[in-house]
Design an enzyme around this catalytic site. Structure first.
Site, PDB file in Angstrom:
ATOM      1  N   GLY A 123       2.489   2.416  10.786  1.00 19.56           N
ATOM      2  CA  GLY A 123       3.072   3.384  10.547  1.00 19.56           C
ATOM      3  C   GLY A 123       3.914   3.973  11.937  1.00 19.56           C
ATOM      4  CD  GLU A 177      -3.048   5.239   6.717  1.00 18.76           C
ATOM      5  OE1 GLU A 177      -2.972   5.393   5.553  1.00 18.76           O
ATOM      6  OE2 GLU A 177      -2.034   4.890   7.440  1.00 18.76           O
ATOM      7  CE  LYS A 222       0.071   3.397   4.805  1.00 18.21           C
ATOM      8  NZ  LYS A 222      -0.263   3.679   6.200  1.00 18.21           N
ATOM      9  CB  SER A 277       5.317  -1.547  11.949  1.00 17.36           C
ATOM     10  OG  SER A 277       4.834  -0.225  12.089  1.00 17.36           O
ATOM     11  CD  GLU A 295      -3.790  -2.939   7.286  1.00 20.93           C
ATOM     12  OE1 GLU A 295      -2.279  -3.081   7.067  1.00 20.93           O
ATOM     13  OE2 GLU A 295      -4.549  -2.118   6.910  1.00 20.93           O
ATOM     14  CG  HIS A 353      -5.948   1.426   5.181  1.00 23.14           C
ATOM     15  ND1 HIS A 353      -5.637   2.361   6.078  1.00 23.14           N
ATOM     16  CD2 HIS A 353      -4.871   0.447   5.002  1.00 23.14           C
ATOM     17  CE1 HIS A 353      -4.338   2.146   6.290  1.00 23.14           C
ATOM     18  NE2 HIS A 353      -3.896   1.018   5.728  1.00 23.14           N
ATOM     19  CG  ASN A 381      -1.510   1.345   1.547  1.00 20.68           C
ATOM     20  OD1 ASN A 381      -1.847   2.105   0.497  1.00 20.68           O
ATOM     21  ND2 ASN A 381      -2.361   1.296   2.733  1.00 20.68           N
TER      22      ASN A 381
HETATM   23  C1  PEP Z   1      -0.832  -0.029   6.008  1.00 19.28           C
HETATM   24  O1  PEP Z   1      -0.791   1.171   5.705  1.00 19.28           O
HETATM   25  O2  PEP Z   1      -1.632  -0.721   5.760  1.00 19.28           O
HETATM   26  C2  PEP Z   1       0.346  -0.411   6.866  1.00 19.28           C
HETATM   27  C3  PEP Z   1       0.545  -1.535   7.160  1.00 19.28           C
HETATM   28  O3  PEP Z   1       1.243   0.637   6.918  1.00 19.28           O
HETATM   29  P1  PEP Z   1       2.844   0.209   7.628  1.00 19.28           P
HETATM   30  O4  PEP Z   1       3.264  -1.186   6.914  1.00 19.28           O
HETATM   31  O5  PEP Z   1       3.431   1.283   7.024  1.00 19.28           O
HETATM   32  O6  PEP Z   1       2.692   0.058   9.193  1.00 19.28           O
END
Ligand code: PEP
Length: 274
Positions: free
Chosen positions: A195, A119, A33, A235, A189, A117, A31
């Site tokens: 992040g 976000e 973003k 992460s 998640e 998601h 992803n």
């Molecule tokens: C995400 O945006 O779904 C995500 C898991 O980001 P990150 O790996 O940067 O934590």
């Protein structure tokens, strides 16, 4: 359609000590973003094309670039990379400024859309109700879905994370009788891990994935639950991917930051194929 060479494993057998029951569940999805220029995106695709022959054949690789690039990247992506959209409209064709429908995505060579998601839920009011609408649109159109669920830190600290995830799943799958495992993927998640550099431990991820598979088994039956891919996101990076993916119920990852650099992303794909 992928061939699902299913080797059924009962849920009671699912544990970190067993081999993955169905290797076709393995997926690593990136992803981006709101990152990368179109030229950087094309360069990423070229690099992935160069690496294609070194990547394990038992892992499906998916990437979700910014929407304006999708059509152009569909023309130049390597064949082993599945294109996903980070979002999809909850509405159909018509006077919906700024929206793009599941059918439009399909017509641009996109095979999946991310829905729910954190976000999107937090910044763009993608409530459980909106998520249901988006899922309906994708199912009607035949666009694949990566459904994201996850809890914030206060819920994890309160110990009610399983209840929250069950609520998100009940809402998303409420009106659905069955799902096609080739076109419906679940991503767990934890929001506190996205992040932040703070990853869920392998035990925390494994426990939630087993809980989700058990929920899916109750809803759709154990055979279907064993066919569905459940990805971990938050992460995940080369240094922790193998440990996270070692659990039999963790089928791969949804990768944010570490998907931007092809060498990092490829290491995570390798880990998913082990
Ligand atoms: C995400 O945006 O779904 C995500 C898991 O980001 P990150 O790996 O940067 O934590």
């Amino acid at each position: 359609m992928i061939e699902v060479g299913l080797e059924v494993l009962s849920l009671s057998q699912s544990s970190a000590s067993l081999h993955k029951p169905n290797m076709m569940r393995n997926i690593v999805a990136g992803n981006w973003k709101s990152n990368k220029s179109i030229n950087e995106s094309r360069e990423w695709m070229n690099e992935m094309g160069d690496e294609a022959s070194n990547l394990p054949s038992n892992v499906r690789v998916m990437i979700a670039p910014p929407a304006p690039y999708l059509s152009s990247l569909a023309e130049c992506k390597p064949s082993n990379v599945i294109l996903a959209s980070q979002n999809v409209s909850a509405t159909g064709t018509g006077a919906y400024t700024g929206e793009y429908t599941a059918e439009m995505l399909l017509s641009c060579g996109v095979d999946f859309a991310f829905i729910g998601h954190s976000e999107r839920r937090e910044y763009y009011s993608d409530t459980n109700e909106v998520v249901v609408e988006k899922i309906s649109r994708c199912l009607e159109a035949g666009l694949g879905i990566v459904l994201c669920c996850g809890e914030p830190l206060e819920i994890r600290d309160a110990g009610t994370h399983q209840e929250m995830i069950a609520g998100q799943l009940e809402s998303a799958f409420g009106g659905i009788e069955d799902v096609d495992p080739a076109k419906f993927v679940i991503a767990y998640e934890p929001i506190w891990a996205i992040g932040t550099g703070r990853t869920a431990s392998a035990d925390q991820a494994g426990e939630m994935h087993t809980f989700i598979r058990s929920w899916l088994s109750n809803k759709f039956g154990s055979e279907r639950a064993e066919q569905l891919s459940i990805l971990y996101g938050g992460s995940c990076k080369p240094a922790n991917a193998s440990e996270l993916f070692a659990n039999a119920d963790v089928d791969g990852g949804l990768i944010g930051g570490a998907s931007l650099i092809t060498s990092d992303f490829c290491q995570i794909i390798q880990a998913a194929g082990e």
